[in-house]
Design a protein around this motif. Structure first.
Motif, PDB file in Angstrom:
ATOM      1  N   ARG A 116       0.888  -1.248   0.047  1.00 35.63           N
ATOM      2  CA  ARG A 116       0.038  -0.167   0.046  1.00 35.63           C
ATOM      3  C   ARG A 116       0.725   1.234  -0.039  1.00 35.63           C
ATOM      4  NH1 ARG A 116      -4.946   1.070   2.731  1.00 35.63           N
ATOM      5  NH2 ARG A 116      -5.581  -1.040   2.062  1.00 35.63           N
TER       6      ARG A 116
ATOM      7  N   ARG B 194      -6.358   0.856  -2.961  1.00 35.21           N
ATOM      8  CA  ARG B 194      -6.043  -0.410  -3.242  1.00 35.21           C
ATOM      9  C   ARG B 194      -5.281  -0.694  -4.314  1.00 35.21           C
ATOM     10  NH1 ARG B 194      -7.950  -3.565   1.146  1.00 35.21           N
ATOM     11  NH2 ARG B 194     -10.154  -3.132   1.488  1.00 35.21           N
TER      12      ARG B 194
ATOM     13  N   GLU C 240      -2.240  -5.817  -3.854  1.00 33.74           N
ATOM     14  CA  GLU C 240      -3.196  -6.028  -2.731  1.00 33.74           C
ATOM     15  C   GLU C 240      -4.190  -7.112  -3.715  1.00 33.74           C
ATOM     16  OE1 GLU C 240      -4.892  -3.291   0.292  1.00 33.74           O
ATOM     17  OE2 GLU C 240      -4.142  -1.833  -1.051  1.00 33.74           O
TER      18      GLU C 240
ATOM     19  N   ALA D 166      -8.934   2.843  -0.582  1.00 29.39           N
ATOM     20  CA  ALA D 166      -8.505   2.108   0.373  1.00 29.39           C
ATOM     21  C   ALA D 166      -9.439   1.791   1.324  1.00 29.39           C
ATOM     22  CB  ALA D 166      -7.416   2.823   1.047  1.00 29.39           C
TER      23      ALA D 166
END
Length: 269
Positions: A160, A167, A171, A211
């Protein structure tokens, strides 16, 4: 990663040096460089060009030995620099190749209702030693299909840290990778000491993912034949399919893994 850019012929080159103390890529002792580290190297080199990773497709041909540096070459056949062909070489071998496509993704939609945090799966079942590296929770399913939710990594986590607000492609790939590991143990009854050897990754992403967004995995392909695995998931956010991840590889007992490692070292001699 050191980066050199030639804007005339549209090439980028870099050199990767592994850090065995890295808390994610070396979450547990390894006898080779992990495939996720190579993907991170490609994503890192691609970040020198404008845009977000919209597609990441890589085939792995050899293991990378710990004591060998990895050279990364990316070249763009188009003048817009949207697609970059990628090659990783180490010890005189092309260890991986594929391509990365970059686009200017639109911003994600406004955040929806806050969902309760997923319950993390058992870290041993996704081959993680550190709890902060477990990527999935709320697993459900059987041989007909499986689902899981992506956990929230810390902003300074290795996957991250380049963009804590979104994202990353890595990930999403890591979540799918852990899901297939979990499926092996929970659905296919794979023995705990068997090894997962990744041979191919294809990630596609249609838009940026915040996120804070709730991201879910839903399998569309899930097969294991003679130790060879093919696995694909849809990525869902805000009720829509926003991308997919496809993984191929092998699940092998320790003696087969040891033979693969011996053959790799012989090829590099």
């Amino acid at each position: 990663m050191s980066v050199t850019i030639d804007s005339v012929v549209h090439t980028m080159t870099g050199s990767m040096v592994s850090d065995p103390t890295d808390a994610f890529f070396f979450d547990h002792p390894l006898d080779h460089l992990p495939a996720m580290l190579l993907l991170d190297g490609l994503a890192g080199l691609a970040s020198a060009s404008p845009g977000r990773v919209a597609e990441l497709a890589v085939e792995f041909h050899h293991f990378c030995e710990l004591d060998q540096p990895v050279e990364v070459l990316m070249s763009s056949p188009a003048t817009d620099g949207e697609r970059w062909d990628a090659y990783c070489s180490s010890g005189g071998l092309v260890v991986a190749d594929g391509h990365v496509s970059l686009r200017d993704h639109h911003d994600p939609p406004p955040p929806g209702p806050v969902e309760p945090a997923p319950s993390p799966v058992d870290r041993e079942l996704v081959h993680r030693h550190r709890a902060e590296n477990v990527a999935i929770g709320d697993f459900a399913g059987d041989e007909s299909g499986c689902t899981a939710r992506l956990l929230d990594f810390a902003p300074d986590h290795a996957l991250r840290r380049r963009d804590p607000r979104h994202r990353s492609a890595l990930e999403l790939v890591e979540g799918a990778r852990q899901l297939i590991t979990l499926v092996g143990h929970r659905v296919w009854d794979v023995a705990p000491d068997w090894k997962y050897v990744l041979s191919g990754v294809r990630h596609e992403q249609h838009r940026a993912v915040a996120a804070t967004e709730d991201v879910r995995f839903r399998t569309t392909t899930m097969t294991m034949r003679r130790k060879r695995v093919e696995f694909a998931v849809d990525l869902l956010a805000a009720g829509d399919v926003i991308g997919s991840v496809r993984l191929t590889g092998m699940i092998v007992p320790p003696r087969v893994y040891d033979h693969l490692r011996w053959a790799n070292r012989e090829a590099a001699r």
